[in-house]
Design an enzyme around this catalytic site. Structure first.
Site, PDB file in Angstrom:
ATOM      1  N   ASP A 187      -3.184  31.302  63.448  1.00 54.74           N
ATOM      2  CA  ASP A 187      -3.390  31.012  64.836  1.00 54.74           C
ATOM      3  C   ASP A 187      -4.680  30.372  64.756  1.00 54.74           C
ATOM      4  O   ASP A 187      -5.866  31.200  64.558  1.00 54.74           O
ATOM      5  CB  ASP A 187      -3.224  32.211  65.823  1.00 54.74           C
ATOM      6  CG  ASP A 187      -3.701  31.961  67.107  1.00 54.74           C
ATOM      7  OD1 ASP A 187      -2.597  31.437  67.886  1.00 54.74           O
ATOM      8  OD2 ASP A 187      -4.633  32.030  67.752  1.00 54.74           O
ATOM      9  N   TYR A 229     -12.021  26.793  67.703  1.00 57.30           N
ATOM     10  CA  TYR A 229     -12.568  27.492  66.618  1.00 57.30           C
ATOM     11  C   TYR A 229     -13.188  26.799  65.636  1.00 57.30           C
ATOM     12  O   TYR A 229     -13.777  27.205  64.553  1.00 57.30           O
ATOM     13  CB  TYR A 229     -11.366  28.187  66.063  1.00 57.30           C
ATOM     14  CG  TYR A 229     -10.677  29.088  66.839  1.00 57.30           C
ATOM     15  CD1 TYR A 229     -11.135  29.688  68.333  1.00 57.30           C
ATOM     16  CD2 TYR A 229      -9.400  29.857  66.628  1.00 57.30           C
ATOM     17  CE1 TYR A 229     -10.380  30.383  69.086  1.00 57.30           C
ATOM     18  CE2 TYR A 229      -8.737  30.672  67.456  1.00 57.30           C
ATOM     19  CZ  TYR A 229      -9.187  30.831  68.704  1.00 57.30           C
ATOM     20  OH  TYR A 229      -8.298  31.602  69.646  1.00 57.30           O
ATOM     21  N   LYS A 289      -4.478  24.964  69.678  1.00 55.54           N
ATOM     22  CA  LYS A 289      -4.617  24.976  71.297  1.00 55.54           C
ATOM     23  C   LYS A 289      -5.387  23.774  71.595  1.00 55.54           C
ATOM     24  O   LYS A 289      -6.225  23.403  70.892  1.00 55.54           O
ATOM     25  CB  LYS A 289      -5.206  26.414  71.702  1.00 55.54           C
ATOM     26  CG  LYS A 289      -4.549  27.579  71.052  1.00 55.54           C
ATOM     27  CD  LYS A 289      -5.240  28.833  71.345  1.00 55.54           C
ATOM     28  CE  LYS A 289      -4.775  29.965  70.578  1.00 55.54           C
ATOM     29  NZ  LYS A 289      -5.614  30.107  69.363  1.00 55.54           N
ATOM     30  N   HIS A 346      -4.991  26.322  75.860  1.00 59.78           N
ATOM     31  CA  HIS A 346      -5.891  27.457  75.675  1.00 59.78           C
ATOM     32  C   HIS A 346      -6.094  28.147  76.804  1.00 59.78           C
ATOM     33  O   HIS A 346      -6.061  29.383  76.742  1.00 59.78           O
ATOM     34  CB  HIS A 346      -6.975  26.970  74.946  1.00 59.78           C
ATOM     35  CG  HIS A 346      -7.859  27.934  74.050  1.00 59.78           C
ATOM     36  ND1 HIS A 346      -8.379  27.774  72.707  1.00 59.78           N
ATOM     37  CD2 HIS A 346      -7.767  29.278  74.189  1.00 59.78           C
ATOM     38  CE1 HIS A 346      -8.655  28.775  72.382  1.00 59.78           C
ATOM     39  NE2 HIS A 346      -8.377  29.829  73.051  1.00 59.78           N
TER      40      HIS A 346
HETATM   41  N1  LIG Z   1      -5.955  32.495  73.431  1.00 60.04           N
HETATM   42  C1  LIG Z   1      -7.268  33.192  73.454  1.00 60.04           C
HETATM   43  O1  LIG Z   1      -7.927  32.758  74.500  1.00 60.04           O
HETATM   44  C2  LIG Z   1      -7.510  34.139  72.435  1.00 60.04           C
HETATM   45  C3  LIG Z   1      -8.788  34.710  72.779  1.00 60.04           C
HETATM   46  C4  LIG Z   1      -9.314  35.517  71.716  1.00 60.04           C
HETATM   47  C5  LIG Z   1      -8.583  35.466  70.569  1.00 60.04           C
HETATM   48  N2  LIG Z   1      -7.604  34.804  70.115  1.00 60.04           N
HETATM   49  C6  LIG Z   1      -6.841  34.689  68.975  1.00 60.04           C
HETATM   50  O2  LIG Z   1      -6.297  36.107  68.746  1.00 60.04           O
HETATM   51  C7  LIG Z   1      -7.109  36.511  67.250  1.00 60.04           C
HETATM   52  C8  LIG Z   1      -7.367  37.995  67.250  1.00 60.04           C
HETATM   53  O3  LIG Z   1      -7.962  38.483  68.449  1.00 60.04           O
HETATM   54  P1  LIG Z   1      -9.635  39.000  68.385  1.00 60.04           P
HETATM   55  O4  LIG Z   1     -10.195  37.976  67.109  1.00 60.04           O
HETATM   56  O5  LIG Z   1     -10.309  38.536  69.656  1.00 60.04           O
HETATM   57  O6  LIG Z   1      -9.807  40.244  67.855  1.00 60.04           O
HETATM   58  P2  LIG Z   1      -9.072  41.357  67.063  1.00 60.04           P
HETATM   59  O7  LIG Z   1      -8.118  40.943  66.254  1.00 60.04           O
HETATM   60  O8  LIG Z   1      -8.504  42.367  68.203  1.00 60.04           O
HETATM   61  O9  LIG Z   1     -10.098  42.031  66.477  1.00 60.04           O
HETATM   62  C9  LIG Z   1     -10.905  41.359  65.187  1.00 60.04           C
HETATM   63  C10 LIG Z   1     -12.061  42.392  65.102  1.00 60.04           C
HETATM   64  O10 LIG Z   1     -11.497  43.370  64.117  1.00 60.04           O
HETATM   65  C11 LIG Z   1     -12.050  43.637  63.114  1.00 60.04           C
HETATM   66  N3  LIG Z   1     -10.854  44.330  62.072  1.00 60.04           N
HETATM   67  C12 LIG Z   1      -9.828  43.845  61.804  1.00 60.04           C
HETATM   68  N4  LIG Z   1      -9.069  44.546  61.068  1.00 60.04           N
HETATM   69  C13 LIG Z   1      -9.580  45.649  61.239  1.00 60.04           C
HETATM   70  C14 LIG Z   1      -9.381  46.807  60.297  1.00 60.04           C
HETATM   71  N5  LIG Z   1      -8.288  46.993  59.748  1.00 60.04           N
HETATM   72  N6  LIG Z   1     -10.368  47.890  60.339  1.00 60.04           N
HETATM   73  C15 LIG Z   1     -11.332  47.599  61.018  1.00 60.04           C
HETATM   74  N7  LIG Z   1     -11.624  46.623  61.665  1.00 60.04           N
HETATM   75  C16 LIG Z   1     -10.781  45.388  61.701  1.00 60.04           C
HETATM   76  C17 LIG Z   1     -12.424  42.445  62.485  1.00 60.04           C
HETATM   77  O11 LIG Z   1     -13.489  42.382  61.493  1.00 60.04           O
HETATM   78  P3  LIG Z   1     -13.772  41.952  60.086  1.00 60.04           P
HETATM   79  O12 LIG Z   1     -13.462  40.425  60.261  1.00 60.04           O
HETATM   80  O13 LIG Z   1     -15.168  42.205  59.769  1.00 60.04           O
HETATM   81  O14 LIG Z   1     -12.503  42.632  59.282  1.00 60.04           O
HETATM   82  C18 LIG Z   1     -12.925  41.569  63.762  1.00 60.04           C
HETATM   83  O15 LIG Z   1     -14.333  41.995  63.928  1.00 60.04           O
HETATM   84  C19 LIG Z   1      -8.163  35.472  67.160  1.00 60.04           C
HETATM   85  O16 LIG Z   1      -8.609  35.477  65.646  1.00 60.04           O
HETATM   86  C20 LIG Z   1      -7.583  34.187  67.718  1.00 60.04           C
HETATM   87  O17 LIG Z   1      -6.897  33.567  67.034  1.00 60.04           O
HETATM   88  C21 LIG Z   1      -6.795  34.131  71.284  1.00 60.04           C
END
Ligand SMILES: NC(=O)c1ccc[n+]([C@@H]2O[C@H](COP(=O)([O-])OP(=O)(O)OC[C@H]3O[C@@H](n4cnc5c(N)ncnc54)[C@H](OP(=O)(O)O)[C@@H]3O)[C@@H](O)[C@H]2O)c1
Length: 291
Positions: free
Chosen positions: A46, A51, A76, A107
């Protein structure tokens, strides 16, 4: 002993394509992390124009040697590209080095004017954007599945009530986790056969969900990580879950899921009864309580 397995399940989209149920959120992840994800077994990547790592995603794909047809690539359209959808898509495809994307999402439902502080066009809305994308979807083969992100029920209704729109979005990518379960939106999506893709499943960068003892205690009881618990919960409620990590060990463990007992599944479903609803991302764009 909890049985964890590498999750290679797929779900059927309303257009007949299948989507992997655990994907890799590639936001701010460099090429090495994306390659680690592919090596760990993720087949959904994704990304997004905003990004600024579509090139890294493309490079990682080529370096992995995994055949294109085994992958599911999501990107997106950014807010300032709403009036130039095909040109923006072409730029994304060029950076990715691909001929098509598996899923192309609007997006945000905001058509913003470039160079302004989120000022929106008065002569153009996301409905116009969707119509333009529907044409690209139908006529070019550059988009396998068409979807949206951060759309509310009211905005989805605006799409479905437009006489020129006959392609139902395949996906609505939304923030979803135990403190933002969005029951009304989820029921609406199910009724329209639109799949929910859950972003920030761990609570986003601060991992605020790891602070709740219900989450950490339950994870310890199962002998899994809090992340595995939250991702498995998202799988169990039939969403596509896209955790992000740039750390190889976490990338590898996050794709390993298990089945929660009914009572535990339900306890996470109702966590917000105790702590309230928490939306992590861009709250200014939503009216509190809106779904
Ligand atoms: N459509 C939208 O508007 C939108 C908005 C936000 C996000 N997204 C998408 O959703 C994806 C995921 O969401 P997100 O990036 O907001 O947050 P998330 O996946 O909920 O959390 C990411 C955070 O969690 C940490 N993490 C991951 N696995 C872990 C584990 N096993 N133990 C401890 N910490 C862990 C990562 O740190 P480390 O990297 O240091 O491991 C990072 O800081 C994004 O990459 C993006 O592709 C879309």
């Amino acid at each position: 002993m909890t049985e964890l397995t590498t999750n290679t399940q797929t779900l059927l989209l309303n257009d007949g394509h299948r989507i992997p149920q655990v994907g890799f959120g590639a936001m701010r992840v460099p090429k090495e992390g994306i390659l680690d994800a592919l090596n760990a077994g993720y087949r959904l990547l994704d990304t997004a124009t905003i990004y600024k790592n579509e090139q890294d995603v493309g490079d990682a794909i080529r370096q992995s040697g995994i055949p294109r047809e085994q992958l599911f690539v999501v990107t997106k359209l950014w807010n300032t590209d709403h009036k130039r959808v095909e040109a923006a898509l072409d730029e994304s495809l060029k950076k990715l080095g691909l001929e098509y994307v598996d899923l192309y999402l609007i997006h945000w439902p905001w058509s913003e004017i470039e160079g302004t502080d989120h000022e929106v066009y008065t002569d153009w809305t996301f409905v116009d954007t969707y119509k333009a994308l529907q044409k690209v979807y139908k006529t070019t083969g550059k988009i396998r599945s068409l979807g949206v992100s951060n759309f509310t029920i009211a905005q989805l209704e605006q799409l479905s009530s437009d006489k020129d729109i006959d392609v139902v979005p395949a996906v609505n990518q939304i923030e979803a986790h135990p403190l933002l379960t969005q029951p009304k939106l989820m029921a609406y999506l199910e009724s329209k056969n639109i799949l929910a893709q859950a972003y920030s499943p761990l609570g986003g960068s601060g991992n605020f969900l790891f602070k709740y003892k219900e989450v950490t205690d339950m994870a310890s009881r199962y002998g899994v990580t809090p992340a595995q618990l939250l991702i498995s919960w998202g799988v169990q409620r039939r969403t596509v879950v896209i955790p992000r990590s740039a750390t190889r060990s976490r990338i590898e463990s996050n794709i390993r899921t298990f089945t929660l007992k009914d009572a535990d599944f339900e306890a996470l479903n109702t966590l917000s009864d105790t702590y309230g609803v928490i939306r992590n991302n861009d709250t200014w764009r939503f009216t509190p309580g809106e779904e």
